[in-house]
Enzyme design. Structure first.
Site, mmCIF file in Angstrom:
data_model
loop_
_atom_site.group_PDB
_atom_site.id
_atom_site.type_symbol
_atom_site.label_atom_id
_atom_site.label_comp_id
_atom_site.label_asym_id
_atom_site.label_seq_id
_atom_site.Cartn_x
_atom_site.Cartn_y
_atom_site.Cartn_z
ATOM 1 N N TYR A 34 0.858 -1.189 0.000
ATOM 2 C CA TYR A 34 0.000 0.000 0.000
ATOM 3 C C TYR A 34 0.890 1.233 0.000
ATOM 4 C CZ TYR A 34 -4.231 2.647 1.085
ATOM 5 O OH TYR A 34 -5.309 3.506 1.031
ATOM 6 N N TYR A 44 -4.645 5.541 -7.455
ATOM 7 C CA TYR A 44 -4.961 5.306 -6.045
ATOM 8 C C TYR A 44 -6.353 4.703 -5.925
ATOM 9 C CZ TYR A 44 -5.338 6.300 -1.014
ATOM 10 O OH TYR A 44 -5.480 6.206 0.363
#
Length: 368
Positions: free
Chosen positions: A270, A321
């Site tokens: 992430y 994202y």
């Protein structure tokens, strides 16, 4: 639950600016692609988890789904992994047989701001997640002697991967370490190329039992193990320990999966900001705390060059994202050997890591 639950279908939309639709429309597009990928129909879905889509009721109505298990999870990106675990538990317990998980985000077209104003960070003067990560990296630099330049190989590796991914937002836009060093400052010491890309888009996964998945269209990708550790003593301030204790607790994922770190061929980390990747590597023990700068310096995360090819789609920094959902989808596609020029050779196991105060890791494995 080791290897009992599998990914049966994956769907992703384009990423960009799409003001003519919304998170519902984007989510429907991704789920229809995932259904086609798995060879299933909406009527085959009896479980539904949605994220950043305002109402599971409205979404189910639009898709013609009447599930016996449904849930709306919270918006932060850590809930990609949380949603996955909840789906696995629902399948293992018999609450549902086939669960659709759908993430839809129209943040770019509605000009969504992550932070600012009356956000949860404002009492401490931290008006955005970027400010928190900048402060954490500032402290890391002070404690361990790392530098802003140590973040450059992360941004460079992920941009190189995006240039191999025709669907990435930054495809065809290579960068250099000098570009990273001289980019526009955002929040000291972080600069433009240390930040993720906010776009409209959607991701859908379909999960079911491993046994059932073997009868469907695509090779199953098994959830071999997952681990999670929460810690809320940070409040809304920067995590002064870089989430190291919570991430270290997630090393239990190896025992749960029955696989060691040496059995992993690639990573999905992430990367809302480039320092998050460094904290993840240190927390899960790929290098010692404070040594991530040296660890990534010679291309350790670079496909075809390093031992740990990471975020091969381009990740949040150079693909888009999608708050972990797209990174997990890329792990599944890697394990199905569908990634073309960015394919990791002979990949059989991938690990996902999310550094936050709900720290998580999971290991996915190609079905034998």
């Amino acid at each position: 639950m080791r290897d009992k639950v599998a990914f049966a279908g994956i769907g992703t939309t384009r990423y960009g600016n799409f003001p003519a639709t919304d998170s519902y429309g984007l989510g429907c597009e991704a789920l229809n692609e995932a259904l086609d990928d798995a060879g299933l129909r909406p009527s085959d879905i009896d479980g539904l988890i949605v994220n950043r889509i305002p109402s599971y009721e409205r979404f189910a109505e639009m898709m013609g789904i009447n599930p016996q298990y449904c849930l709306l999870t919270e918006m932060p990106g850590r809930f990609s992994g949380v949603s996955l675990a909840l789906a696995a538990q629902a399948i293992a317990s018999g609450a549902a047989k086939t669960v659709a998980l759908v993430y839809g985000n129209n943040g770019r077209s509605v000009r969504m701001r992550y932070g600012g104003g009356d956000s949860q960070w404002s009492p401490w003067g931290m008006t955005s997640p970027g400010a928190i990560h900048a402060m954490m990296w500032q402290r890391h630099m002070h404690e361990f002697g790392t530098t802003h330049a140590d973040l450059g190989p992360v941004a460079l590796a992920f941009r190189n991967h995006a240039c191999l991914n025709p669907d990435a937002v930054m495809h065809g836009r290579p960068i250099t370490l000098e570009d990273h060093a001289t980019a526009r400052p955002i929040c000291e010491p972080l600069k433009l190329l240390d930040y993720c890309l906010i776009n409209d888009g959607a991701v859908a996964w379909i999960m079911t039992s491993a046994e059932r998945a073997r009868d469907l269209r695509r090779p199953p990708v098994l959830l071999s193990g997952y681990a999670r550790q929460d810690a809320f003593h940070y409040g809304s301030a920067p995590a002064h320990d870089f989430w190291h204790p919570t991430l270290s607790a997630c090393r239990s994922v190896y025992d749960r999966a029955g696989l060691g770190q040496e059995d992993i061929q690639g990573l999905g980390i992430y990367d809302n900001f480039s320092p998050t990747v460094m904290f993840s590597l240190e927390g899960l023990g790929f290098c010692k705390q404070g040594e991530s700068g040296a660890f990534v310096r010679d291309g350790a995360l670079q496909l075809g060059q390093g031992r740990w090819p990471t975020n091969t789609s381009g990740g949040h920094l150079s693909d888009s994202y999608m708050q972990g959902w797209g990174i997990i989808a890329e792990c599944v596609r890697q394990l199905r050997h569908e990634c073309g020029a960015r394919q990791i050779e002979n990949v059989n196991a991938m690990q996902y890591i999310c550094a936050t105060h709900i720290a998580q890791s999971l290991i996915l494995r190609r079905d034998a």
